[in-house]
Design a protein around this motif. Structure first.
Motif, PDB file in Angstrom:
ATOM      1  N   THR A 171      -1.896   3.138  -3.753  1.00  0.00           N
ATOM      2  CA  THR A 171      -0.895   3.792  -4.615  1.00  0.00           C
ATOM      3  C   THR A 171      -0.953   3.141  -5.999  1.00  0.00           C
ATOM      4  O   THR A 171      -1.646   2.137  -6.195  1.00  0.00           O
ATOM      5  N   GLU A 172      -0.148   3.674  -6.909  1.00  0.00           N
ATOM      6  CA  GLU A 172      -0.120   3.091  -8.256  1.00  0.00           C
ATOM      7  C   GLU A 172       0.363   1.647  -8.230  1.00  0.00           C
ATOM      8  O   GLU A 172      -0.091   0.808  -8.992  1.00  0.00           O
ATOM      9  N   ARG A 173       1.337   1.357  -7.337  1.00  0.00           N
ATOM     10  CA  ARG A 173       1.824  -0.029  -7.259  1.00  0.00           C
ATOM     11  C   ARG A 173       0.701  -0.966  -6.840  1.00  0.00           C
ATOM     12  O   ARG A 173       0.535  -2.036  -7.424  1.00  0.00           O
ATOM     13  N   ALA A 174      -0.052  -0.579  -5.822  1.00  0.00           N
ATOM     14  CA  ALA A 174      -1.146  -1.433  -5.363  1.00  0.00           C
ATOM     15  C   ALA A 174      -2.149  -1.646  -6.499  1.00  0.00           C
ATOM     16  O   ALA A 174      -2.646  -2.760  -6.704  1.00  0.00           O
ATOM     17  N   ALA A 202      -6.906  -5.664  -3.773  1.00  0.00           N
ATOM     18  CA  ALA A 202      -8.304  -5.330  -3.480  1.00  0.00           C
ATOM     19  C   ALA A 202      -8.487  -5.236  -1.971  1.00  0.00           C
ATOM     20  O   ALA A 202      -7.549  -5.466  -1.212  1.00  0.00           O
ATOM     21  N   GLY A 203      -9.676  -4.889  -1.538  1.00  0.00           N
ATOM     22  CA  GLY A 203      -9.980  -4.841  -0.111  1.00  0.00           C
ATOM     23  C   GLY A 203      -9.666  -3.486   0.489  1.00  0.00           C
ATOM     24  O   GLY A 203      -9.418  -2.510  -0.219  1.00  0.00           O
ATOM     25  N   VAL A 204      -9.667  -3.449   1.813  1.00  0.00           N
ATOM     26  CA  VAL A 204      -9.451  -2.186   2.522  1.00  0.00           C
ATOM     27  C   VAL A 204      -8.000  -1.761   2.355  1.00  0.00           C
ATOM     28  O   VAL A 204      -7.086  -2.566   2.537  1.00  0.00           O
ATOM     29  N   MET A 205      -7.802  -0.506   1.977  1.00  0.00           N
ATOM     30  CA  MET A 205      -6.439  -0.023   1.780  1.00  0.00           C
ATOM     31  C   MET A 205      -6.166   1.188   2.648  1.00  0.00           C
ATOM     32  O   MET A 205      -7.048   2.009   2.908  1.00  0.00           O
TER      33      MET A 205
END
Ligand code: NAD
Length: 237
Positions: free
Chosen positions: A188-191, A197-200
């Motif tokens: 998402t924008e927050r992330a 980073a990494g698997v989302m």
């Protein structure tokens, strides 16, 4: 599986983007009628236009003290009832334990603890009248395992989790379930803003999990904090 959400009325806050929007979209696809809110009218209108069914979009800052009651009143005025509450708000800024000042803690506690409590307080009388309700609070995997650079989030959400355990036990005899959906990293924008980073995870999948927690067959799940985090949380409890 039939989630039994056809015709239900759901309030989803902070729903113009990200996990709130995906939760609203999943509920809408299951036939729920929606009230959604966010601060910016443009993004909110765009989100409302993408929903499958009937939507009332209310431009509002959910963290303002009077907003939760206003949103619940708007739902009842428009649809005559309220069955489902998905309480969401933007996350607080990053910072390690000793960095935030008092004002930053107060803002985080207001947004990520008190706002959810106010929403539940306003919604419960309508659910009690109908003897049926589903409440899902969007929090963070940090309720189980604090994240070192997100001390404000850790603190507010742990408090909410403690409150939710108490509330769930009080509400279950009334036909109302209350659970936490605890995201790990989702795209998402927050992330992106936090530089995750990494698997989302896919926000749309997260939304489907929220819809399940708010469903008819999930009626015996209450007081749970469900990690949706791709096994990234190491805590046992
Ligand atoms: P996002 O920034 O992508 O979307 C936030 C949504 O909330 C937007 O629609 C925004 O307009 C709305 N919003 C923000 N503040 C608001 C306010 N005061 N009043 C009304 N609407 C408001 O965030 P997201 O990633 O979807 O996160 C949702 C929640 O989940 C946050 O509390 C976040 O901290 C938490 N969380 C997210 C992740 C992740 O990886 N995305 C992980 C853990 C926890």
């Amino acid at each position: 599986m039939n989630l039994g959400l056809e015709g239900r009325v759901a309030l989803v806050t902070a729903a113009s983007r990200g996990l709130g929007r995906a939760s609203a979209a999943a509920l809408s696809r299951e036939g729920a009628r929606l009230v959604i809110c966010a601060r910016g009218e443009d993004a909110l209108g765009e989100a409302a236009a993408q929903m499958a069914g009937e939507v009332l979009a209310v431009a509002a800052d959910v963290t303002a003290t009077e907003t939760p009651q206003r949103l619940v009143d708007a739902a009842v005025e428009r649809f005559g009832r309220l069955d489902v509450l998905v309480a969401n708000a933007g996350g607080p800024p990053p910072g390690r334990a000793l960095e935030p000042d008092d004002a930053a803690f107060e803002a985080a506690l207001n947004a990520n603890l008190m706002t959810s409590i106010r929403l539940v307080r306003s919604a419960v009388p309508h659910m009690t009248t109908n003897g049926w309700g589903r409440i899902c609070l969007i929090t963070s995997s940090a309720v189980k395992q604090p994240i070192p650079h997100l001390t404000l989030s850790n603190t507010a959400r742990a408090g909410l989790w403690a409150w939710a355990k108490t509330a769930a036990a009080d509400l279950f005899p009334l036909g109302i379930t209350l659970n936490l959906a605890c995201p790990g990293s989702h795209a998402t924008e927050r992330a992106r803003a936090l530089g995750t980073a990494g698997v989302m995870g896919d926000p749309e999948d997260f939304g489907r999990v929220v819809a399940f927690l708010c469903s008819e067959p999930a009626g015996f799940i209450s007081g749970a904090a469900l990690q949706v985090d791709g096994a990234s949380t190491a805590a046992l409890l």
